[in-house]
Write a protein that holds these residues in place. Sequence first.
Motif, PDB file in Angstrom:
ATOM      1  N   UNK A   1      73.589  34.256  -5.140  1.00 54.49           N
ATOM      2  CA  UNK A   1      72.188  34.648  -4.934  1.00 54.49           C
ATOM      3  C   UNK A   1      72.089  36.142  -4.628  1.00 54.49           C
ATOM      4  N   UNK A   2      70.880  36.709  -4.876  1.00 59.51           N
ATOM      5  CA  UNK A   2      70.615  38.122  -4.610  1.00 59.51           C
ATOM      6  C   UNK A   2      69.544  38.235  -3.540  1.00 59.51           C
ATOM      7  N   UNK A   3      69.659  39.234  -2.697  1.00 58.03           N
ATOM      8  CA  UNK A   3      68.633  39.473  -1.675  1.00 58.03           C
ATOM      9  C   UNK A   3      67.280  39.671  -2.352  1.00 58.03           C
ATOM     10  N   UNK A   4      66.261  39.008  -1.822  1.00 55.44           N
ATOM     11  CA  UNK A   4      64.928  39.084  -2.441  1.00 55.44           C
ATOM     12  C   UNK A   4      64.305  40.474  -2.282  1.00 55.44           C
TER      13      UNK A   4
ATOM     14  N   UNK B   1      77.887  32.918  -0.103  1.00 54.85           N
ATOM     15  CA  UNK B   1      79.156  32.838  -0.826  1.00 54.85           C
ATOM     16  C   UNK B   1      78.936  32.687  -2.325  1.00 54.85           C
ATOM     17  N   UNK B   2      79.922  33.085  -3.094  1.00 56.34           N
ATOM     18  CA  UNK B   2      79.938  32.786  -4.533  1.00 56.34           C
ATOM     19  C   UNK B   2      80.275  31.305  -4.695  1.00 56.34           C
ATOM     20  N   UNK B   3      79.534  30.636  -5.565  1.00 57.63           N
ATOM     21  CA  UNK B   3      79.789  29.202  -5.755  1.00 57.63           C
ATOM     22  C   UNK B   3      80.331  28.937  -7.165  1.00 57.63           C
ATOM     23  N   UNK B   4      81.111  27.884  -7.281  1.00 63.00           N
ATOM     24  CA  UNK B   4      81.621  27.416  -8.575  1.00 63.00           C
ATOM     25  C   UNK B   4      80.914  26.109  -8.884  1.00 63.00           C
TER      26      UNK B   4
ATOM     27  N   UNK C   1      84.914  35.293  -7.172  1.00 66.71           N
ATOM     28  CA  UNK C   1      83.864  35.938  -6.370  1.00 66.71           C
ATOM     29  C   UNK C   1      83.028  36.893  -7.198  1.00 66.71           C
ATOM     30  N   UNK C   2      81.795  37.114  -6.736  1.00 62.71           N
ATOM     31  CA  UNK C   2      80.856  38.050  -7.366  1.00 62.71           C
ATOM     32  C   UNK C   2      80.341  39.013  -6.297  1.00 62.71           C
ATOM     33  N   UNK C   3      80.280  40.309  -6.636  1.00 64.50           N
ATOM     34  CA  UNK C   3      79.553  41.259  -5.795  1.00 64.50           C
ATOM     35  C   UNK C   3      78.484  41.918  -6.664  1.00 64.50           C
ATOM     36  N   UNK C   4      77.369  42.273  -6.026  1.00 58.54           N
ATOM     37  CA  UNK C   4      76.221  42.854  -6.744  1.00 58.54           C
ATOM     38  C   UNK C   4      75.914  44.182  -6.048  1.00 58.54           C
ATOM     39  N   UNK C   5      76.404  45.250  -6.603  1.00 58.72           N
ATOM     40  CA  UNK C   5      76.465  46.516  -5.885  1.00 58.72           C
ATOM     41  C   UNK C   5      75.428  47.527  -6.379  1.00 58.72           C
ATOM     42  N   UNK C   6      74.729  48.128  -5.420  1.00 63.07           N
ATOM     43  CA  UNK C   6      73.878  49.303  -5.689  1.00 63.07           C
ATOM     44  C   UNK C   6      74.070  50.260  -4.516  1.00 63.07           C
ATOM     45  N   UNK C   7      74.376  51.488  -4.806  1.00 63.45           N
ATOM     46  CA  UNK C   7      74.596  52.496  -3.770  1.00 63.45           C
ATOM     47  C   UNK C   7      75.592  52.008  -2.717  1.00 63.45           C
ATOM     48  N   UNK C   8      76.647  51.407  -3.186  1.00 62.22           N
ATOM     49  CA  UNK C   8      77.748  50.935  -2.325  1.00 62.22           C
ATOM     50  C   UNK C   8      77.346  49.799  -1.390  1.00 62.22           C
ATOM     51  N   UNK C   9      76.183  49.211  -1.614  1.00 58.13           N
ATOM     52  CA  UNK C   9      75.736  48.068  -0.794  1.00 58.13           C
ATOM     53  C   UNK C   9      75.783  46.802  -1.651  1.00 58.13           C
ATOM     54  N   UNK C  10      76.338  45.740  -1.074  1.00 61.26           N
ATOM     55  CA  UNK C  10      76.377  44.467  -1.786  1.00 61.26           C
ATOM     56  C   UNK C  10      75.080  43.709  -1.502  1.00 61.26           C
ATOM     57  N   UNK C  11      74.279  43.513  -2.540  1.00 63.88           N
ATOM     58  CA  UNK C  11      73.011  42.804  -2.388  1.00 63.88           C
ATOM     59  C   UNK C  11      73.167  41.300  -2.637  1.00 63.88           C
ATOM     60  N   UNK C  12      74.394  40.833  -2.748  1.00 64.65           N
ATOM     61  CA  UNK C  12      74.623  39.396  -2.852  1.00 64.65           C
ATOM     62  C   UNK C  12      74.373  38.714  -1.524  1.00 64.65           C
TER      63      UNK C  12
END
Lengths: 234, 177
Positions: free
Chosen positions: B143-146, B130-133, B116-127
């Motif tokens: 993917x990241x929120x636009x 799902x994480x894909x393989x 899994x991947x999380x993309x964190x800024x200010x404790x918010x996950x902008x992912x």
Amino acid sequence: MNRNVLIGIVIIIVVAIGGFFATRSSQSDNQTSVKKAAHFESSTPAHGDTLAAVPVNVVVDVNFDLVSGSEISILHNDKEYGQGETVIDPNKLAMRRALDPNAPDGLYIVTYKGCWPDQSCHDGRFSFTIDRTKISQYTDMTKQPAVTIQMSDIKFKPMDIRISKGTKVTWVNDDSVEHFVNTDSHPAHTYHLAHNSRALAKGASYETTFDQPGIYPYHCSAHASTMIGRIVVE
Amino acid sequence: MKLPYIFLFLAILILIIVSVIYGQVSQDNELSTQTSPNSIATSPNTGSSQSTATENTPSPSSPTPQSSVSPATFSFGSAKKSAHYVSNVPTHGATLTNVPADIKISFNFDLAKPSAITIIKDAVDYGVGETTISADKLVLSRAIRSDAPNGLYTVNYTACWPDTSCHTGNFQFAINK
């Protein structure tokens, strides 16, 4: 000299000798204890391993970029058995040092120093033992140009083998589940980089040739805790 | 108590202290000899002789959130790499002028769930999602929120292997549109 003085001298001698050896025992414990440096992930041999032959190298795996200055020392009875320089792998996540192939049986103390991009360094320590009497438990497959190991019932069959230098070893998966052939440690797979397969489906095979004498511990990455094997090259 | 007994007691006490000190000195000398061939510092009783380095090395296990830092002056921590890590996009330390479509992390061994991947800024996950393989099992992506805003992002990943054992890593990038 009266009786009380004589008794006193005897007590003093006994206590002094006892205190000295109690401290020496503590020293021995310290020598065989493990100390993990910052960023340490695993090592091959692992701390506490007893090997039936000399490892071809000692490898330390980390999770941060190693830089020059990192080094490994392999001591037995205060003598250095590491050979050549410590080498950092291209991905910078492992360092390794070769061992004297004639290293005798006994306890080896490995001390290592991992250095990082900001030039700071951290040191660690672990130990392993070489005991050649363990070779009697290995299946003798020496003097054959090629041998086959079956992967069956979630086991390598035979599990521990002796082969001659230059022998080609082929693994064949007889199980319905996927298997792997990966050098220790798990999941770093760094001890002998040429000894690594990807997933092997039923009927698939993997082969490699061993040219350097020494012991090669390996495992199946899908069943790493139970499906293990060792090859001793002579 | 008679004088000889007092003398005897003191003598025993002194000898115990001397024997313990002698044993300790002997231990230090022995370990010093062991470590000298490669100058690897080892001091079992006191920890590392280079322990001060611990304070100087950034910990890659927990990059410090940088939410209060000006977008133009991002300060990146150190990246922690899991076993079999090869590369990632965006790269660690990159400052992007646009929101990336996704995060991709490449490995050289077969990934498995629950990587899994999380993309964190200010404790918010902008992912997003799902994480894909990837089909070849060598790339993790998410993917990241636009509408991800400017700032420093910490990507935490968990790489899992066929036996379901997992290892973690992290890196950082920034967005400055």
